[in-house]
Write an enzyme that holds these catalytic residues in place. Structure first.
Site, PDB file in Angstrom:
ATOM      1  N   HIS A 155      34.866  21.894  -9.371  1.00 29.41           N
ATOM      2  CA  HIS A 155      33.782  21.664  -8.429  1.00 29.41           C
ATOM      3  C   HIS A 155      33.291  23.034  -7.961  1.00 29.41           C
ATOM      4  O   HIS A 155      34.047  23.990  -7.898  1.00 29.41           O
ATOM      5  CB  HIS A 155      34.334  20.851  -7.251  1.00 29.41           C
ATOM      6  CG  HIS A 155      33.325  20.353  -6.272  1.00 29.41           C
ATOM      7  ND1 HIS A 155      32.740  21.177  -5.339  1.00 29.41           N
ATOM      8  CD2 HIS A 155      32.825  19.111  -6.045  1.00 29.41           C
ATOM      9  CE1 HIS A 155      31.917  20.470  -4.580  1.00 29.41           C
ATOM     10  NE2 HIS A 155      31.935  19.217  -4.986  1.00 29.41           N
ATOM     11  N   CYS A 398      28.129  18.569  -8.337  1.00 28.63           N
ATOM     12  CA  CYS A 398      28.584  19.920  -7.959  1.00 28.63           C
ATOM     13  C   CYS A 398      29.509  20.499  -9.025  1.00 28.63           C
ATOM     14  O   CYS A 398      30.509  21.154  -8.713  1.00 28.63           O
ATOM     15  CB  CYS A 398      29.269  19.917  -6.590  1.00 28.63           C
ATOM     16  SG  CYS A 398      28.169  19.458  -5.238  1.00 28.63           S
TER      17      CYS A 398
END
Length: 441
Positions: A155, A398
């Protein structure tokens, strides 16, 4: 001879979760009892933000109704009660991940926790260069040519802070690649993690692939290199029993809003011997011992890393969420979500034109599935599902580098939690099966 009953033995005595129990659990979540576009809501976006049970909502409300005051300041009745509730919550979260009380630091979320580590290591580098602080800081300092290692599945929250740390110190950022199935290339990891590695940071479970990484093997690599090991537990702490001591990581982070709690609260775990010497990230009130006009001395952890007025009611609510998960049984939750995840992947793989990311059906994964629909953009897929009352996540989640590695710009992700039933998954699969025909793909 008396039999000692522990939480673990109690959990083993509980039956496996099933749809009937989940339907009872759903009664604790008022937001799920609504219709969307004329149909009963199916919420499959818990990987982004989970919903809150009544006990969590009431815990935060009760704090404001009965004991709202600043903590660690003042000797009046409300201040004492607020401080006790705040610190009791810390102990609850420490117990939740088998950490020490002094090793459990409040943050606003996991992203702040990772930035805290990154900037604190930056400050350690500066302090060591100036001979400030503990002499052991030189072991935490980074210099040009040192290496920070992450993975290709991270992420952004566990990537960008390390990019910035490399920029500030002259260190080199490297990454462990994945294979086409979404698993880490551990054969290459053994060549990447080496004598120059100062930090090894990786996710416990991928928020896109659903892959559960081999933490112990990665920690062993980090230990052999003498590196600090940082665990992103955002997709694991809410879903499976986590013991940071047994895993032997140096730091771990997770967010409350992914585990039944409000937004704006998270936890950073750090080994006490590291926190004791690490410089603070944010400075100001509530984290000092002595201040003059020229300099300040800082409290030990955890207060050293908690400048300013804290997230008091959110911490109390997060403790209520941790208790809810513990009472339900994290091992049971993990097994149930595993069943739902397998049901999703098996169903998706049977639909023409669907590419599922991560482990194939039958392989271990957490209860989520990200997928690409041939000829249909993920945002269109999400809107189509929403018209059927089904909430999912769309976009790059993300994780742009990971999507780029897989030749994609966006995917659709369905993520289950303890309040989802097999019927939720089946409604989702039935809707997905009609996407390509609807868009004439």
């Amino acid at each position: 001879m008396a039999v000692v009953t522990t939480p673990a033995t109690l959990e083993r005595a509980l039956p496996a979760m099933d749809d009937a129990e989940v339907l009872r659990i759903r009664n604790d979540f008022p937001v799920l009892n609504q219709t969307v576009n004329g149909q009963q809501l199916v919420y499959l976006d818990s990987g982004a933000t989970s919903q809150n049970p009544l006990s969590v909502i009431e815990a935060e409300q009760e704090f404001y109704e009965q004991r709202n005051a600043a903590v660690h300041r003042g000797a009046h009745h409300l201040a004492v009660e607020a401080t006790e509730a705040f610190e009791d919550a810390r102990q609850t979260l420490a117990d939740f991940v088998s950490a020490g009380y002094e090793e459990t630091i409040w943050t606003s979320n996991a992203t702040e926790g990772l930035n805290l580590i990154s900037y604190a290591l930056s400050n350690a580098t500066l302090w060591a260069a100036q001979g400030r602080g503990d002499a052991r800081l030189k072991d935490l300092a980074l210099k040009p040519g040192d290496e920070i290692v992450v993975t290709e599945m991270e992420h952004h929250a566990n990537l960008i802070p390390w990019q910035e740390l490399a920029f500030r110190t002259g260190a080199v950022l490297r990454f462990i690649p994945i294979d086409d199935t979404g698993s880490l290339r551990l054969d290459q990891a053994r060549d990447i993690v080496g004598p120059r590695t100062k930090v090894l940071a990786f996710t416990h479970a991928s928020n896109v692939l659903g892959t559960i990484n081999p933490v112990r093997e990665l920690v062993a690599l980090g230990r052999s290199a003498g590196a600090l090991v940082v665990l992103d537990a955002c997709q694991s702490a809410p879903h499976l029993a986590l013991d940071v001591k047994a895993l032997d990581v140096d730091f771990a982070v997770f967010s409350g809003h992914k585990m039944l709690a409000p937004t704006g609260i998270g936890v950073l775990y750090g080994k006490q011997e590291i926190l004791d010497i690490l410089p603070p990230f944010l400075t100001g009130g509530s984290m000092i011992t002595t201040v003059t006009m020229e300099r300040a001395e800082y409290l030990p952890a955890p207060q050293r890393f908690e400048a300013g007025t804290q997230r008091i009611s959110q911490a109390v609510a997060l403790a209520a969420a941790a208790n809810y998960l513990t009472e339900t049984g994290l091992d049971r939750i993990h097994r149930w979500e595993g069943e739902l995840g397998q049901r999703m992947v098996t169903g998706l793989e049977s639909i023409a034109g669907i590419r599922v990311l991560g482990p194939a059906a039958g392989k271990e994964r957490i209860g989520l599935a990200a997928f690409d629909v041939e000829g249909v953009h993920a945002h269109d897929v999400g809107q189509f599902l929403d018209s059927r009352g089904i909430a999912v996540r769309v976009g790059h989640h993300c994780a742009q580098p990971l999507h780029r590695r897989l030749g994609l710009t966006a995917t659709t992700r369905a993520s289950a939690y303890l309040y989802n039933t097999t019927d939720d998954v089946d409604r989702f699969l039935d809707a997905v099966s009609g996407v390509r025909a609807y868009f004439r793909a």
